[in-house]
Design a protein around this motif. Structure first.
Motif, PDB file in Angstrom:
ATOM      1  N   LEU A 114       0.734  -1.055   0.041  1.00 13.59           N
ATOM      2  CA  LEU A 114      -0.084  -0.235   0.081  1.00 13.59           C
ATOM      3  C   LEU A 114       1.024   1.219   0.169  1.00 13.59           C
ATOM      4  CD1 LEU A 114      -2.703  -0.935   2.675  1.00 13.59           C
ATOM      5  CD2 LEU A 114      -3.078  -0.400   0.057  1.00 13.59           C
ATOM      6  N   PRO A 115       0.353   2.179  -0.858  1.00 10.06           N
ATOM      7  CA  PRO A 115       1.328   3.418  -0.919  1.00 10.06           C
ATOM      8  C   PRO A 115       0.980   4.307   0.388  1.00 10.06           C
ATOM      9  CG  PRO A 115      -0.602   3.907  -2.264  1.00 10.06           C
ATOM     10  CD  PRO A 115      -0.512   2.135  -1.672  1.00 10.06           C
ATOM     11  N   ILE A 116       1.568   3.975   1.564  1.00 10.81           N
ATOM     12  CA  ILE A 116       1.176   4.838   2.736  1.00 10.81           C
ATOM     13  C   ILE A 116       2.200   6.009   2.848  1.00 10.81           C
ATOM     14  CG2 ILE A 116       1.229   4.482   5.335  1.00 10.81           C
ATOM     15  CD1 ILE A 116       0.900   1.504   4.931  1.00 10.81           C
ATOM     16  N   PRO A 171     -11.148  16.899   7.980  1.00  5.40           N
ATOM     17  CA  PRO A 171     -11.399  17.747   6.927  1.00  5.40           C
ATOM     18  C   PRO A 171     -10.716  17.134   5.414  1.00  5.40           C
ATOM     19  CG  PRO A 171      -9.940  18.909   8.117  1.00  5.40           C
ATOM     20  CD  PRO A 171     -10.178  17.655   8.977  1.00  5.40           C
ATOM     21  N   ASP A 172      -9.525  16.783   5.493  1.00  7.46           N
ATOM     22  CA  ASP A 172      -8.834  16.066   4.084  1.00  7.46           C
ATOM     23  C   ASP A 172      -7.854  15.092   4.630  1.00  7.46           C
ATOM     24  OD1 ASP A 172      -7.694  15.841   1.791  1.00  7.46           O
ATOM     25  OD2 ASP A 172      -6.624  18.138   1.913  1.00  7.46           O
ATOM     26  N   VAL A 173      -8.591  13.885   4.061  1.00  7.87           N
ATOM     27  CA  VAL A 173      -7.686  12.381   4.227  1.00  7.87           C
ATOM     28  C   VAL A 173      -7.771  11.745   2.952  1.00  7.87           C
ATOM     29  CG1 VAL A 173      -8.128  10.274   5.266  1.00  7.87           C
ATOM     30  CG2 VAL A 173      -8.744  12.123   6.642  1.00  7.87           C
ATOM     31  N   THR A 201      -9.606   2.288   2.685  1.00  6.84           N
ATOM     32  CA  THR A 201      -8.262   2.154   3.263  1.00  6.84           C
ATOM     33  C   THR A 201      -7.825   3.662   3.631  1.00  6.84           C
ATOM     34  OG1 THR A 201      -7.750  -0.029   2.768  1.00  6.84           O
ATOM     35  CG2 THR A 201      -5.974   1.305   3.599  1.00  6.84           C
ATOM     36  N   LEU A 202      -7.355   4.408   4.677  1.00 10.46           N
ATOM     37  CA  LEU A 202      -7.239   5.636   4.571  1.00 10.46           C
ATOM     38  C   LEU A 202      -5.626   5.773   5.145  1.00 10.46           C
ATOM     39  CD1 LEU A 202     -10.378   6.780   6.677  1.00 10.46           C
ATOM     40  CD2 LEU A 202     -10.207   6.735   3.887  1.00 10.46           C
ATOM     41  N   ALA A 203      -5.123   6.918   4.660  1.00  6.97           N
ATOM     42  CA  ALA A 203      -3.739   7.327   5.174  1.00  6.97           C
ATOM     43  C   ALA A 203      -4.082   8.392   6.237  1.00  6.97           C
ATOM     44  CB  ALA A 203      -2.781   7.751   4.179  1.00  6.97           C
ATOM     45  N   GLU A 208      -5.642  10.952  14.227  1.00  9.49           N
ATOM     46  CA  GLU A 208      -6.873  10.743  13.124  1.00  9.49           C
ATOM     47  C   GLU A 208      -7.341   9.125  13.203  1.00  9.49           C
ATOM     48  OE1 GLU A 208      -5.427  14.040   9.806  1.00  9.49           O
ATOM     49  OE2 GLU A 208      -4.664  11.837   9.891  1.00  9.49           O
ATOM     50  N   ALA A 209      -6.329   8.463  13.253  1.00  7.13           N
ATOM     51  CA  ALA A 209      -6.774   7.120  13.348  1.00  7.13           C
ATOM     52  C   ALA A 209      -7.739   6.715  14.583  1.00  7.13           C
ATOM     53  CB  ALA A 209      -5.656   6.062  13.571  1.00  7.13           C
ATOM     54  N   GLU A 210      -7.264   7.330  15.915  1.00  4.89           N
ATOM     55  CA  GLU A 210      -8.050   7.019  16.856  1.00  4.89           C
ATOM     56  C   GLU A 210      -9.573   7.832  16.762  1.00  4.89           C
ATOM     57  OE1 GLU A 210      -5.563   8.969  19.957  1.00  4.89           O
ATOM     58  OE2 GLU A 210      -4.394   7.321  20.021  1.00  4.89           O
ATOM     59  N   ARG A 211      -9.937   9.013  16.286  1.00  6.18           N
ATOM     60  CA  ARG A 211     -10.916   9.461  16.144  1.00  6.18           C
ATOM     61  C   ARG A 211     -11.797   8.748  14.973  1.00  6.18           C
ATOM     62  NH1 ARG A 211      -9.594  15.755  14.625  1.00  6.18           N
ATOM     63  NH2 ARG A 211     -12.051  16.013  14.959  1.00  6.18           N
ATOM     64  N   VAL A 212     -11.141   8.394  13.931  1.00  9.41           N
ATOM     65  CA  VAL A 212     -12.059   7.529  12.941  1.00  9.41           C
ATOM     66  C   VAL A 212     -12.532   6.334  13.547  1.00  9.41           C
ATOM     67  CG1 VAL A 212     -11.918   6.147  10.831  1.00  9.41           C
ATOM     68  CG2 VAL A 212     -11.101   8.423  10.975  1.00  9.41           C
TER      69      VAL A 212
END
Length: 246
Positions: A114-116, A171-173, A201-203, A208-212
């Protein structure tokens, strides 16, 4: 030589020059046409190749086909055989019609399929097509994430802790991969999904991970597709019944 002969000679020279110019133009046109319709054979995907899928598996599954394309339309690093890619896996989704290029494949056991982006991590969320802009979100898309749940709101002057609320979460992911899920098969005790579901799948960074993850577990997420001109501003209170029409 009298004037009449001079005019005749000039006419002959002009006609000969015109003939030469027409001949050269036609020759050039033929060369340009030949170059335009000159084709080379390249491997193209004829079915979706998912991230992590090996080139061998794709070939065995009939997902590759050798097809002619105009020479000037062949992509850089395109291949006509899988010989140089044996054992490698796709590092991004490859759609039907795409040319197979070496840049989109890497070691099958590599954790960086994955292009992380640097400093980020990858997390996945499952959404219906409605929540992900009717299926228009693809790998590489930028999105804004909203959360729908319950929270504190003032209704008719009374503070309530469990009023429905919608707020901007992030706002921007960047979306780095999109994959479909398999609907539940009908059967005794099984619930059939009414809408197709998709895993995005989000970067994101740790916060941000905790909030999502928290929002997904305690509410519903909706994604909005955005571009570089989109204006997204967070509000302190979000939208509740108290301010819905203000």
């Amino acid at each position: 030589m009298d004037r009449r002969k001079l005019m005749l000679l000039a006419a002959v020279i002009v006609a000969a020059l015109g003939t030469v110019l027409v001949f050269l133009y036609v020759q050039g046109a033929d060369s340009r046409a030949a170059a335009k319709f000159d084709h080379v054979e390249v491997l193209r995907a004829v079915a979706m190749i998912e991230p992590g899928e090996t080139i061998d598996a794709a070939a065995a599954g009939g997902k590759l086909q050798l097809q002619p394309v105009p020479a000037d339309a062949a992509m850089q690093n395109v291949v006509s055989t899988i010989d140089d890619l044996v054992g490698e896996a796709a590092n991004t989704r490859i759609y039907p019609g795409e040319q197979i290029i070496t840049d989109k494949f890497g070691d099958a056991g590599d954790a960086s399929l994955l292009p992380i982006p640097e400093g980020k991590m990858a997390i996945s969320v499952q959404l219906t097509d409605v929540s992900r802009v009717a299926g228009f979100i693809k790998a590489g898309s930028r999105v804004s994430i909203f959360v729908n749940g319950t929270g504190k709101a003032v209704v008719d002057g009374t503070v309530s802790e469990d009023e429905p609320i919608t707020r901007l979460l992030l706002p921007d992911v960047t979306v780095i991969a999109v994959g479909s899920t398999t609907p539940t098969a009908p059967g005794e005790g099984a619930v059939v999904e009414a809408l197709p579901a998709t895993i995005l799948t989000l970067a994101v960074d740790q916060k941000e991970a905790e909030r999502v993850i928290y929002s997904q577990q305690n509410g519903d997420l909706s994604f909005a597709l955005r571009n570089s001109d989109s204006e997204v501003t967070a509000s302190d209170s979000g939208v509740t019944i108290d301010n819905l029409f203000k």
